[in-house]
Design a protein around this motif. Structure first.
Motif, PDB file in Angstrom:
ATOM      1  N   ARG A  85     -19.861 -25.333  11.548  1.00 41.77           N
ATOM      2  CA  ARG A  85     -20.614 -26.399  11.463  1.00 41.77           C
ATOM      3  C   ARG A  85     -20.400 -27.393  11.535  1.00 41.77           C
ATOM      4  O   ARG A  85     -20.779 -28.589  11.116  1.00 41.77           O
ATOM      5  N   ARG A  86     -19.200 -27.834  10.692  1.00 40.85           N
ATOM      6  CA  ARG A  86     -19.243 -29.064   9.879  1.00 40.85           C
ATOM      7  C   ARG A  86     -17.747 -29.690  10.323  1.00 40.85           C
ATOM      8  O   ARG A  86     -17.019 -29.248  11.134  1.00 40.85           O
ATOM      9  N   CYS A 115     -22.485 -32.916   9.881  1.00 41.47           N
ATOM     10  CA  CYS A 115     -22.811 -32.422  10.306  1.00 41.47           C
ATOM     11  C   CYS A 115     -21.286 -32.490  12.537  1.00 41.47           C
ATOM     12  O   CYS A 115     -21.463 -33.767  11.915  1.00 41.47           O
ATOM     13  N   GLN A 168     -21.994 -30.019  18.316  1.00 42.62           N
ATOM     14  CA  GLN A 168     -22.610 -29.073  18.307  1.00 42.62           C
ATOM     15  C   GLN A 168     -24.181 -29.183  17.371  1.00 42.62           C
ATOM     16  O   GLN A 168     -25.441 -28.672  17.534  1.00 42.62           O
ATOM     17  N   HIS A 169     -23.509 -29.145  15.975  1.00 42.84           N
ATOM     18  CA  HIS A 169     -24.130 -28.544  14.973  1.00 42.84           C
ATOM     19  C   HIS A 169     -25.510 -29.636  14.802  1.00 42.84           C
ATOM     20  O   HIS A 169     -26.553 -28.860  14.919  1.00 42.84           O
ATOM     21  N   GLU A 199     -28.116 -29.670  17.864  1.00 42.31           N
ATOM     22  CA  GLU A 199     -29.579 -28.870  17.513  1.00 42.31           C
ATOM     23  C   GLU A 199     -30.240 -28.969  16.614  1.00 42.31           C
ATOM     24  O   GLU A 199     -30.977 -28.573  16.357  1.00 42.31           O
ATOM     25  N   ARG A 200     -29.162 -29.518  15.004  1.00 37.48           N
ATOM     26  CA  ARG A 200     -30.038 -29.210  14.181  1.00 37.48           C
ATOM     27  C   ARG A 200     -31.411 -31.118  14.225  1.00 37.48           C
ATOM     28  O   ARG A 200     -32.343 -30.705  13.783  1.00 37.48           O
TER      29      ARG A 200
END
Length: 98
Positions: free
Chosen positions: A8-9, A16, A19-20, A23-24
């Motif tokens: 995620r990082r 982030c 992709q992460h 999404e968030r």
């Protein structure tokens, strides 16, 4: 947990990854909209960043990226989402509390 964080990082900056962040950000902006709160998405990139890498090398380019993250973090709130979609590009969300 370690592998989840790694997935995620961004490995250099710790913020982030693309992709992460997407999404968030989608979740946060939708929740803010449903709650009738103000929100915004900010996208920015570093002009001529490739020139920095080509002229001074990737280690100096990495230093620039880390400095940008440090400066931004100094001014962001806990609820702000901060990500690095690619290279010298950054994205963040600003969400109002009320």
């Amino acid at each position: 947990l370690r592998f989840m964080r790694m997935a995620r990082r961004d490995s250099l900056t710790g913020i982030c990854n693309r992709q992460h962040f997407v999404e968030r950000a989608q979740q946060a902006l939708l929740a803010s909209h449903k709650a009738g709160r103000a929100s915004c998405l900010i996208l920015f990139d570093l002009d001529h960043f490739k020139l920095v890498n080509d002229t001074y090398g990737h280690s100096e380019g990495d230093w620039v990226l880390l400095r940008v993250v440090a400066e931004c973090r100094d001014h962001l709130l806990q609820d702000n989402l901060f990500g690095r979609p690619a290279g010298g590009e950054y994205a963040l969300t600003l969400l109002s509390k009320a």
